[in-house]
Design a protein around this motif. Structure first.
Motif, PDB file in Angstrom:
ATOM      1  N   TYR A  40       0.592  -0.639   0.430  1.00  0.00           N
ATOM      2  CA  TYR A  40       0.037  -0.237   0.270  1.00  0.00           C
ATOM      3  C   TYR A  40       0.584   1.229  -0.122  1.00  0.00           C
ATOM      4  O   TYR A  40       0.314   2.298   0.101  1.00  0.00           O
ATOM      5  CB  TYR A  40      -1.214  -0.192   1.232  1.00  0.00           C
ATOM      6  CG  TYR A  40      -2.012  -1.040   1.289  1.00  0.00           C
ATOM      7  CD1 TYR A  40      -3.207  -1.397   0.246  1.00  0.00           C
ATOM      8  CD2 TYR A  40      -1.888  -2.372   2.279  1.00  0.00           C
ATOM      9  CE1 TYR A  40      -4.204  -2.045   0.653  1.00  0.00           C
ATOM     10  CE2 TYR A  40      -2.765  -3.370   1.741  1.00  0.00           C
ATOM     11  CZ  TYR A  40      -3.731  -3.473   0.734  1.00  0.00           C
ATOM     12  OH  TYR A  40      -4.863  -4.532   1.220  1.00  0.00           O
ATOM     13  N   ASN A  73       1.155   7.485   6.980  1.00  0.00           N
ATOM     14  CA  ASN A  73       0.239   7.774   6.330  1.00  0.00           C
ATOM     15  C   ASN A  73       0.529   6.242   6.132  1.00  0.00           C
ATOM     16  O   ASN A  73       0.110   6.707   3.952  1.00  0.00           O
ATOM     17  CB  ASN A  73       0.165   9.326   6.188  1.00  0.00           C
ATOM     18  CG  ASN A  73      -1.274   9.126   4.838  1.00  0.00           C
ATOM     19  OD1 ASN A  73      -1.776   8.487   5.128  1.00  0.00           O
ATOM     20  ND2 ASN A  73      -1.011  10.665   4.264  1.00  0.00           N
ATOM     21  N   ASN A  74       0.247   5.308   5.983  1.00  0.00           N
ATOM     22  CA  ASN A  74      -0.451   3.942   4.890  1.00  0.00           C
ATOM     23  C   ASN A  74      -1.607   3.120   5.118  1.00  0.00           C
ATOM     24  O   ASN A  74      -1.424   3.202   6.495  1.00  0.00           O
ATOM     25  CB  ASN A  74       1.039   2.932   5.009  1.00  0.00           C
ATOM     26  CG  ASN A  74       1.083   1.992   4.107  1.00  0.00           C
ATOM     27  OD1 ASN A  74      -0.384   1.237   4.046  1.00  0.00           O
ATOM     28  ND2 ASN A  74       2.422   2.050   3.578  1.00  0.00           N
ATOM     29  N   ARG A  75      -2.289   2.568   4.074  1.00  0.00           N
ATOM     30  CA  ARG A  75      -2.761   2.216   4.727  1.00  0.00           C
ATOM     31  C   ARG A  75      -3.746   0.808   5.070  1.00  0.00           C
ATOM     32  O   ARG A  75      -4.751   1.058   5.616  1.00  0.00           O
ATOM     33  CB  ARG A  75      -3.913   2.244   3.234  1.00  0.00           C
ATOM     34  CG  ARG A  75      -4.901   3.360   2.340  1.00  0.00           C
ATOM     35  CD  ARG A  75      -5.352   2.542   1.321  1.00  0.00           C
ATOM     36  NE  ARG A  75      -4.374   2.442   0.012  1.00  0.00           N
ATOM     37  CZ  ARG A  75      -4.943   2.011  -0.902  1.00  0.00           C
ATOM     38  NH1 ARG A  75      -5.853   1.394  -0.949  1.00  0.00           N
ATOM     39  NH2 ARG A  75      -4.343   1.299  -2.412  1.00  0.00           N
ATOM     40  N   ASP A  78      -4.362   1.662   9.284  1.00  0.00           N
ATOM     41  CA  ASP A  78      -6.386   1.171   8.651  1.00  0.00           C
ATOM     42  C   ASP A  78      -6.391   0.356   8.718  1.00  0.00           C
ATOM     43  O   ASP A  78      -7.696  -0.354   9.175  1.00  0.00           O
ATOM     44  CB  ASP A  78      -6.626   1.872   8.112  1.00  0.00           C
ATOM     45  CG  ASP A  78      -6.195   3.593   7.783  1.00  0.00           C
ATOM     46  OD1 ASP A  78      -6.072   4.287   8.589  1.00  0.00           O
ATOM     47  OD2 ASP A  78      -6.454   4.270   6.710  1.00  0.00           O
ATOM     48  N   LEU A  79      -6.485  -0.731   7.593  1.00  0.00           N
ATOM     49  CA  LEU A  79      -6.306  -2.069   7.631  1.00  0.00           C
ATOM     50  C   LEU A  79      -6.706  -3.182   8.848  1.00  0.00           C
ATOM     51  O   LEU A  79      -7.178  -4.049   9.267  1.00  0.00           O
ATOM     52  CB  LEU A  79      -5.407  -2.724   6.436  1.00  0.00           C
ATOM     53  CG  LEU A  79      -6.074  -4.158   6.552  1.00  0.00           C
ATOM     54  CD1 LEU A  79      -7.273  -4.889   5.446  1.00  0.00           C
ATOM     55  CD2 LEU A  79      -4.650  -4.962   5.769  1.00  0.00           C
TER      56      LEU A  79
END
Length: 472
Positions: A40, A73-75, A78-79
């Motif tokens: 990502y 700031n890496n998805r 969030d995952l």
């Protein structure tokens, strides 16, 4: 290196690492986040904030802060958070701690010792009566707990010494304990089936209905084998002494009424509430947990220490399963995003397998994975790799799940990594050798394979109850 190649390397590296004994859940999470960061990664997003701070003549600390903020700031993060929340909020998984608590409180309330003593007297006129009583006790207790280690350990302390004292053959007795102790991962309410339902999206109610007859079939085959072998080789299982033969039927009936029926009613009430739609699995599990407490209190075995132990073991086992789910879902999401699932699908398609060949291949792989891994790790991590392939071969996930539950019986019985054998050896280090336990388990291993062949050729054993109760 292309993304699909990275995905295959990710899977291979994971298998290599866990062979060294690293914690599976945390290995999954670490590799999922590590490879997910690569998958990502967005360099433009990471450096955008840093460049803005640099162009505005910010001080050094602000530059570092903007760079660190951009780095995270890496998805994938969030995952990870979303998957953790999804697992903890999963309605199906909430049944796990409640069923576990019911099993642990029953285990620690000395209910099983009363049950074994009662069944031993009730079956005293049958060939191999003590082994028959041990197998029935294992089946009931395994159904109440669903935890192989707990059943084999307790029955190894309770029934194995009794059979040794009665003159039973060590191989014969150890095979009964090991085989009976594994039934809990198949017969509902099984924790394994709950985990499989959450992994596959299959209805847990249908899974329970589908697993009931195969589970009873396997337990029945075990009992028939014990009785037949004890009949033709009575030296393996000597008859009980005269004093046990002279126990009155009224006394046996009273013991059955006060020990067998309460536990049987508890299990049947929980299972019946689920199968007849009177309660969800979580609600039925809550009833079961409350019933376990009431049963322990009725037997005057509910102490503060036992309650503490039950809660502690429940929390520990539940945490293990839930964190395995978190790690597995993060790992699987990244693996799929990188194209690993597509590679596996193309590979299987290129083999031009028939449905039977695919089933055999899948079951062989799961059988081999059962040597180094626990059932929970296999179902949570590796079974989802097979699930997307089932539509290609028009295989029902329900049928596939029952075959897996049957297959994983072999993982606990087949050397060199038969965990049931090691559980029994661990509590009886001087009374029995591993080679004797392995030898005693081999006939039951063969019966499991026979049961899988029967279920495959007569799928109605799996589908009869789900179709009868819920339609097609």
């Amino acid at each position: 290196m292309t993304d699909p190649q990275v995905a295959i390397m990710m899977l291979g590296l994971f298998i290599f690492i866990i062979m060294f004994g690293f914690p599976v859940a945390f290995t999954l999470m670490a590799m999922g986040i590590g490879f997910g960061y690569y998958a990502y990664f967005d360099g433009g997003r990471m450096w955008a904030g840093y460049n803005r701070a640099l162009n505005s003549d910010a001080d050094t600390w602000t530059l570092w802060e903007s760079w660190i903020s951009g780095f995270f700031n890496n998805r994938v993060f969030d995952l990870f958070v979303n998957q953790t929340y999804s697992v903890m909020a999963n309605d199906v998984l909430t049944a796990i701690p409640l069923f576990l608590f019911m099993g642990y409180i029953v285990e620690r309330a000395n209910i099983v010792s009363r049950l074994f003593e009662t069944l031993n007297l009730a079956t005293r006129r049958m060939p191999g009566s003590m082994a028959v009583a041990a197998m029935i006790t294992c089946t009931l207790f395994a159904t109440a707990t669903g935890i192989v280690g707990a059943v084999v350990t307790l029955m190894g302390l309770l029934a194995f010494p009794a059979m040794m004292k009665a003159g039973y053959d060590k191989r014969f007795a150890s095979g009964v304990i090991c085989a009976g102790g594994t039934l809990g991962i198949l017969i509902p309410p099984s924790i394994l089936l709950i985990v499989y339902a959450a992994s596959s999206g299959t209805s847990i109610v249908r899974l329970y209905a589908g697993a009931l007859l195969p589970g009873l079939l396997l337990a029945g085959m075990y009992l028939v084998y014990i009785i037949v072998r004890a009949y033709f080789q009575p030296q393996l299982a000597p008859r009980p002494p005269e004093r046990d033969e002279s126990v009155s039927s009224l006394h046996v009936a009273w013991m059955m009424l006060t020990s067998f029926f309460p536990l049987a009613v508890l299990i049947l009430s929980v299972l019946g509430a689920i199968l007849f739609g009177l309660a969800t699995p979580s609600e039925a599990a809550a009833i079961g947990a409350l019933g376990g407490l009431a049963l322990a209190a009725a037997y005057r075995a509910l102490t503060w220490e036992r309650l503490q132990e039950s809660v502690y073991l429940t929390v520990r086992t539940t945490a293990m399963v839930c964190w395995l789910f978190v790690g597995s879902w993060v790992f699987a999401s990244v693996f799929s995003y990188l194209g690993g699932e597509h590679v596996v699908r193309e590979l299987v398609q290129s083999l031009s397998l028939t449905p039977l060949q695919f089933l055999i291949l899948a079951q062989i792989i799961i059988f081999l994975l059962g040597w180094p891994l626990e059932w929970s790790e296999i179902v949570i991590i590796f079974v989802p790799i097979f699930l997307p392939l089932l539509p290609l071969f028009e295989i029902d996930p329900l049928f596939f799940g029952i075959l897996i539950a049957l297959n994983l019986q072999t993982s606990f019985l087949s050397p060199p990594m038969a965990m049931s054998a090691y559980y029994l050896k661990g509590i009886q280090p001087k009374n029995v050798e591993l080679t004797q336990i392995f030898a005693g388990s081999m006939p039951y291993l063969a019966l499991v394979l026979v049961s899988m062949i029967v279920v495959y050729n007569v799928p109605g054993i799996v589908y009869y109850l789900p179709q009868l109760m819920y339609g097609r």
